[in-house]
Design a protein around this motif. Structure first.
Motif, PDB file in Angstrom:
ATOM      1  N   VAL A 166     107.119  51.093 -37.768  1.00 12.00           N
ATOM      2  CA  VAL A 166     108.794  51.088 -37.660  1.00 12.00           C
ATOM      3  C   VAL A 166     109.258  50.708 -38.305  1.00 12.00           C
ATOM      4  N   ASP A 167     109.111  48.612 -38.282  1.00 14.52           N
ATOM      5  CA  ASP A 167     109.970  47.943 -39.285  1.00 14.52           C
ATOM      6  C   ASP A 167     109.041  47.571 -40.160  1.00 14.52           C
ATOM      7  N   SER A 168     108.642  48.538 -40.929  1.00 14.13           N
ATOM      8  CA  SER A 168     108.272  48.975 -42.423  1.00 14.13           C
ATOM      9  C   SER A 168     106.987  47.335 -43.350  1.00 14.13           C
ATOM     10  N   THR A 169     106.515  46.590 -42.213  1.00 15.53           N
ATOM     11  CA  THR A 169     105.607  45.881 -42.771  1.00 15.53           C
ATOM     12  C   THR A 169     104.662  45.907 -43.044  1.00 15.53           C
ATOM     13  N   GLY A 170     104.018  47.203 -43.133  1.00 16.15           N
ATOM     14  CA  GLY A 170     102.835  47.913 -44.049  1.00 16.15           C
ATOM     15  C   GLY A 170     101.644  47.779 -42.598  1.00 16.15           C
ATOM     16  N   LYS A 171     102.497  47.098 -41.667  1.00 12.01           N
ATOM     17  CA  LYS A 171     101.231  46.982 -40.337  1.00 12.01           C
ATOM     18  C   LYS A 171     101.596  47.547 -38.991  1.00 12.01           C
ATOM     19  N   ILE A 172     100.438  47.999 -38.080  1.00 14.89           N
ATOM     20  CA  ILE A 172     100.793  48.257 -36.830  1.00 14.89           C
ATOM     21  C   ILE A 172     100.574  47.583 -36.199  1.00 14.89           C
ATOM     22  N   GLU A 173     100.425  47.403 -34.371  1.00 12.15           N
ATOM     23  CA  GLU A 173      99.951  46.627 -33.170  1.00 12.15           C
ATOM     24  C   GLU A 173      98.978  47.285 -33.225  1.00 12.15           C
ATOM     25  N   THR A 174      98.065  46.182 -33.279  1.00 16.10           N
ATOM     26  CA  THR A 174      96.525  46.923 -32.613  1.00 16.10           C
ATOM     27  C   THR A 174      97.246  47.784 -31.528  1.00 16.10           C
ATOM     28  N   ALA A 175      97.830  47.693 -30.727  1.00 16.79           N
ATOM     29  CA  ALA A 175      98.123  48.655 -29.348  1.00 16.79           C
ATOM     30  C   ALA A 175      98.414  49.764 -29.506  1.00 16.79           C
ATOM     31  N   GLU A 176      98.662  49.843 -30.837  1.00 15.92           N
ATOM     32  CA  GLU A 176      99.370  51.097 -30.895  1.00 15.92           C
ATOM     33  C   GLU A 176      98.067  52.256 -31.781  1.00 15.92           C
ATOM     34  N   VAL A 177      97.074  50.738 -31.971  1.00 18.26           N
ATOM     35  CA  VAL A 177      96.474  52.825 -32.631  1.00 18.26           C
ATOM     36  C   VAL A 177      95.772  53.203 -31.746  1.00 18.26           C
ATOM     37  N   ASP A 196      96.471  46.811 -41.255  1.00 16.48           N
ATOM     38  CA  ASP A 196      97.648  47.324 -42.376  1.00 16.48           C
ATOM     39  C   ASP A 196      96.246  48.845 -42.787  1.00 16.48           C
ATOM     40  N   ILE A 197      97.025  49.215 -43.664  1.00 16.11           N
ATOM     41  CA  ILE A 197      96.751  51.120 -43.614  1.00 16.11           C
ATOM     42  C   ILE A 197      94.976  50.867 -44.134  1.00 16.11           C
ATOM     43  N   GLN A 198      94.634  50.100 -44.715  1.00 12.84           N
ATOM     44  CA  GLN A 198      93.254  49.785 -45.893  1.00 12.84           C
ATOM     45  C   GLN A 198      92.603  50.039 -43.985  1.00 12.84           C
ATOM     46  N   GLN A 199      92.829  49.397 -43.703  1.00 10.39           N
ATOM     47  CA  GLN A 199      92.000  48.802 -42.087  1.00 10.39           C
ATOM     48  C   GLN A 199      91.747  50.385 -41.229  1.00 10.39           C
ATOM     49  N   PHE A 200      92.866  50.704 -41.100  1.00  7.03           N
ATOM     50  CA  PHE A 200      93.406  51.354 -40.118  1.00  7.03           C
ATOM     51  C   PHE A 200      92.407  53.040 -40.848  1.00  7.03           C
ATOM     52  N   MET A 201      92.416  52.779 -42.288  1.00  9.29           N
ATOM     53  CA  MET A 201      91.931  54.236 -42.913  1.00  9.29           C
ATOM     54  C   MET A 201      90.569  54.234 -42.253  1.00  9.29           C
ATOM     55  N   GLN A 202      90.064  52.870 -42.341  1.00  7.01           N
ATOM     56  CA  GLN A 202      88.155  53.052 -41.919  1.00  7.01           C
ATOM     57  C   GLN A 202      88.278  53.398 -40.722  1.00  7.01           C
ATOM     58  N   ILE A 203      89.289  52.760 -39.814  1.00 11.53           N
ATOM     59  CA  ILE A 203      88.262  52.771 -38.136  1.00 11.53           C
ATOM     60  C   ILE A 203      88.834  54.686 -38.173  1.00 11.53           C
ATOM     61  N   VAL A 204      89.810  55.226 -39.094  1.00 19.35           N
ATOM     62  CA  VAL A 204      90.006  56.798 -38.833  1.00 19.35           C
ATOM     63  C   VAL A 204      88.832  57.249 -39.694  1.00 19.35           C
ATOM     64  N   GLU A 205      88.014  56.955 -40.255  1.00 17.93           N
ATOM     65  CA  GLU A 205      86.945  56.836 -41.196  1.00 17.93           C
ATOM     66  C   GLU A 205      85.879  56.706 -40.154  1.00 17.93           C
ATOM     67  N   LYS A 206      85.481  56.337 -39.381  1.00 19.49           N
ATOM     68  CA  LYS A 206      84.566  55.938 -37.952  1.00 19.49           C
ATOM     69  C   LYS A 206      84.847  57.259 -36.831  1.00 19.49           C
ATOM     70  N   HIS A 207      86.089  57.095 -36.731  1.00 22.84           N
ATOM     71  CA  HIS A 207      86.196  57.699 -35.535  1.00 22.84           C
ATOM     72  C   HIS A 207      86.578  59.894 -35.622  1.00 22.84           C
ATOM     73  N   GLU A 208      87.061  60.470 -37.290  1.00 20.75           N
ATOM     74  CA  GLU A 208      87.354  61.584 -37.706  1.00 20.75           C
ATOM     75  C   GLU A 208      85.868  62.340 -37.030  1.00 20.75           C
ATOM     76  N   GLY A 209      86.110  63.644 -36.973  1.00 23.00           N
ATOM     77  CA  GLY A 209      85.149  65.068 -36.420  1.00 23.00           C
ATOM     78  C   GLY A 209      84.437  64.831 -34.867  1.00 23.00           C
ATOM     79  N   GLU A 210      85.183  63.753 -34.348  1.00 23.71           N
ATOM     80  CA  GLU A 210      85.196  63.382 -33.301  1.00 23.71           C
ATOM     81  C   GLU A 210      86.229  64.034 -32.138  1.00 23.71           C
ATOM     82  N   SER A 211      87.190  64.972 -32.497  1.00 24.36           N
ATOM     83  CA  SER A 211      87.563  65.850 -31.619  1.00 24.36           C
ATOM     84  C   SER A 211      87.454  67.365 -31.357  1.00 24.36           C
ATOM     85  N   MET A 212      87.964  67.376 -29.802  1.00 26.27           N
ATOM     86  CA  MET A 212      87.203  68.660 -29.450  1.00 26.27           C
ATOM     87  C   MET A 212      87.877  69.358 -29.709  1.00 26.27           C
ATOM     88  N   THR A 213      86.826  70.930 -29.869  1.00 23.96           N
ATOM     89  CA  THR A 213      87.125  72.324 -30.393  1.00 23.96           C
ATOM     90  C   THR A 213      88.199  72.662 -28.826  1.00 23.96           C
TER      91      THR A 213
END
Length: 146
Positions: free
Chosen positions: A24-35, A63-80
């Motif tokens: 929301v503050d356009s810093t290119g980062k989000i607080e880890t509490a929001e992850v 930052d976005i690169q760190q978050f992309m890596q986090i998403v890659e780790k958790h991708e496919g864990e969603s329930m059908t």
């Protein structure tokens, strides 16, 4: 979790758009509490322990690169949808396709990965509780699987 997956270009765009909304503050980062909230908005279902580890490993923000890596780790864990319906059927002893809102509240706050009262209220708000306090879990499963 197995081997890490590479995100498709389309999925990377989705992640970037969602990240931008949370930044929301356009810093290119989000607080880890929001992850955790951001992962869930993207359809991932991390546990509380996984979120705690991400926070511990990442520091106060990502930052976005760190978050992309986090998403890659958790991708496919969603329930059908069928996974979610199967979970609800455990509580539907009569096989009616309905569970009570109170029973759902109890399950969400006492079983497995316990949800906060705020998260439970959000689920119940989405669930379409009928006037007699019942929830059609087939309808709710469609919403939760999105």
């Amino acid at each position: 979790m197995g081997e890490q997956k590479r995100l498709s270009a389309q999925r990377e765009r989705e992640v970037q758009e969602a990240f931008t909304l949370f930044d929301v503050d356009s810093t290119g980062k989000i607080e880890t509490a929001e992850v955790g909230n951001l992962l869930r908005s993207l359809g991932c279902i991390p546990t509380g322990a996984q979120i705690e580890k991400i926070v511990a490993d990442s520091g106060p923000s990502v930052d976005i690169q760190q978050f992309m890596q986090i998403v890659e780790k958790h991708e496919g864990e969603s329930m059908t949808e069928s996974d979610i319906i199967a979970a609800f059927k455990v509580f539907d002893k009569k096989g009616t396709g309905y569970i009570s809102a109170e029973e759902l509240r109890t399950a969400l706050t006492t079983e497995g990965e316990k949800l906060s009262e705020e998260d439970v209220e959000a689920v119940l708000a989405e669930s379409g509780v009928s006037s007699d306090g019942m929830i059609n879990y087939h309808v709710l499963s469609k919403k939760l699987a999105l």
